[in-house]
Design a protein around this motif. Sequence first.
Motif, PDB file in Angstrom:
ATOM      1  N   THR A 168       0.845  -1.203   0.000  1.00 21.96           N
ATOM      2  CA  THR A 168       0.000   0.000   0.000  1.00 21.96           C
ATOM      3  C   THR A 168       0.877   1.249   0.000  1.00 21.96           C
ATOM      4  OG1 THR A 168      -0.027   0.075   2.398  1.00 21.96           O
ATOM      5  CG2 THR A 168      -1.791  -1.191   1.325  1.00 21.96           C
ATOM      6  N   GLU A 169       0.250   2.364  -0.296  1.00 23.29           N
ATOM      7  CA  GLU A 169       0.936   3.661  -0.278  1.00 23.29           C
ATOM      8  C   GLU A 169       1.516   3.912   1.119  1.00 23.29           C
ATOM      9  OE1 GLU A 169      -1.591   6.526  -2.045  1.00 23.29           O
ATOM     10  OE2 GLU A 169      -0.010   8.026  -2.236  1.00 23.29           O
ATOM     11  N   ARG A 191       5.415   4.588   2.183  1.00 25.02           N
ATOM     12  CA  ARG A 191       5.783   5.820   2.894  1.00 25.02           C
ATOM     13  C   ARG A 191       6.670   5.546   4.112  1.00 25.02           C
ATOM     14  NH1 ARG A 191       0.763   7.924   3.913  1.00 25.02           N
ATOM     15  NH2 ARG A 191       0.405   8.502   1.738  1.00 25.02           N
ATOM     16  N   ILE A 245       1.602   4.387  -6.479  1.00 20.77           N
ATOM     17  CA  ILE A 245       1.865   4.416  -5.034  1.00 20.77           C
ATOM     18  C   ILE A 245       3.337   4.587  -4.686  1.00 20.77           C
ATOM     19  CG2 ILE A 245      -0.158   2.991  -4.420  1.00 20.77           C
ATOM     20  CD1 ILE A 245       2.022   0.729  -3.813  1.00 20.77           C
ATOM     21  N   THR A 246       4.231   4.415  -5.667  1.00 20.53           N
ATOM     22  CA  THR A 246       5.655   4.507  -5.333  1.00 20.53           C
ATOM     23  C   THR A 246       6.185   5.940  -5.401  1.00 20.53           C
ATOM     24  OG1 THR A 246       6.032   3.752  -7.597  1.00 20.53           O
ATOM     25  CG2 THR A 246       6.325   2.135  -5.842  1.00 20.53           C
ATOM     26  N   HIS A 247       5.395   6.856  -6.017  1.00 20.77           N
ATOM     27  CA  HIS A 247       5.757   8.289  -6.054  1.00 20.77           C
ATOM     28  C   HIS A 247       7.228   8.535  -6.382  1.00 20.77           C
ATOM     29  CE1 HIS A 247       1.834   9.534  -4.721  1.00 20.77           C
ATOM     30  NE2 HIS A 247       1.908   8.723  -3.666  1.00 20.77           N
TER      31      HIS A 247
END
Lengths: 291, 291
Positions: A86-87, A91, A111-113
């Motif tokens: 998950t995001e 994080r 989600i990996t930004h």
Amino acid sequence: MSDNLNILIMGGDARYLEVIRKLSNEVAKLYLIGYDQLTFDEKHVKQTTMETVDFGIIDAIILPVAGTNEDGKIETMYSDEVISLTEDVVRQTPNHCTIYTGNANAYLKNITHDKQLVALFYRDDLAVYNSIPTAEGALKLIMEQTDVTVHGSNVMILGFGRVGKTVVNLFSSVGANVRVAVRKSADIARVTEMGLTPVKLEKLEQEIVGMDTVINTIPHPVIDADIIAAMETSTLIVDIASAPGGTDFAFAKTHGIKAMHALGLPGKTAPKSAGRIIGNVLLELLRKQKK
Amino acid sequence: MSDNLNILIMGGDARYLEVIRKLSNEVAKLYLIGYDQLTFDEKHVKQTTMETVDFGIIDAIILPVAGTNEDGKIETMYSDEVISLTEDVVRQTPNHCTIYTGNANAYLKNITHDKQLVALFYRDDLAVYNSIPTAEGALKLIMEQTDVTVHGSNVMILGFGRVGKTVVNLFSSVGANVRVAVRKSADIARVTEMGLTPVKLEKLEQEIVGMDTVINTIPHPVIDADIIAAMETSTLIVDIASAPGGTDFAFAKTHGIKAMHALGLPGKTAPKSAGRIIGNVLLELLRKQKK
């Protein structure tokens, strides 16, 4: 150097047993989630769970070949637990944490930004190495499905990319009469240079008659109703292009022609070799990775 | 010319369906015994029985690849009836009647007396053609039994005769690291010329370490306890030499090494191609046969 890294492997299939074996001696610690049905003797290997692992010390996450599904779910072969990336999890990892996956979908990219996401199967080297077990898997399948030898049989191979070239080399080595259907004039030239018979893709309908086997490597609709209608019913179609393949499977079925979509051949045919290929490329990348 | 001949096929397996298809158009009449579970559309083909056939008009009898057993019994795949070739039956056939078989045992040689007995599998041409489906069958089996690709694997092939040469060619074409264990200095020279690694048979014990697969084609005891004891337990032995093979299977079992005696590979892997090979050679011989 990779021996100061903490690596987390989340999920994976039989290929990853070889990846674990290869990596275990070269990293500080190898954490595993999704392997609770197995035991590992290697001393740097530690089984853990989503709840107990400290994502803050993880330098790299390794996902399965398929990555995640569109909801973030990760395939596990050796656990009944449902695990997801998950995001929120991403994080919690340090900024330098790299996420390695086989293939990357939109969810994963999203989600990996700012984290580095490496899709191993987009790499040319891995794709070429991986085409070896793919081609052998196709050969094994065709040997099982036909009552003639590959030697002396008429084989039409569609596509001359990274996988197509390997399939062409293998089947011509075994002694098949290989025709290669391609679009580019440079490919026609190369196939001719190799002593094989090139076929223009747009003329496939006329050239498909008399083939024992048709192998497709092109991930676009190429074996359509017109082409299937032109085949003898004894012809076998083996489509190894990634989903959804390039064959009108429904039409083939109604037309009485056996058409198989063979996916994931490396993991099925030669999991150890396929795992070694992934492990080698991963090790090379991890050795270059900065902490 | 063979189109004035009356031919009788007694027994046979899936390969013989192709033999029947090939011969049916080229002979006056093709009588079949041992096929009552099937139907044939070909107009020159006639199913018959031991009781009703007139052996006095038969110009050639074709027996299965295995010939008869030591009591004269003939293997049938498509019938539950027990059929045998006896001295009495042979005596009823005309003097010029030729008996074709795959292999000939002492019983068969004994009951045929002055009749011409042709053992097809002793012919060099048939043995070489037949080595193609044999080698492909071995390749298929090894692909199924191992979790590595044949490409890049270490394969030791024992023997460099008609079958051994074909196996060597196939496995080196697929990209295996092929070593060939031979006795004759001319074979060592030929293996070297081919860019492969020759091994002296008497040094096999030292050279067997590190092999993924060992393929034996020598029909004598060559893979003995000493050699097996020197192998890693992960090595796979595939023995394709005719019965009883060249491997100490009992010792391999107690030693935890997987050893398979793979017999009749052509008929199992590619019955149509194997049948075509037999049919072609038979047709050539029948065309020369005088009435």
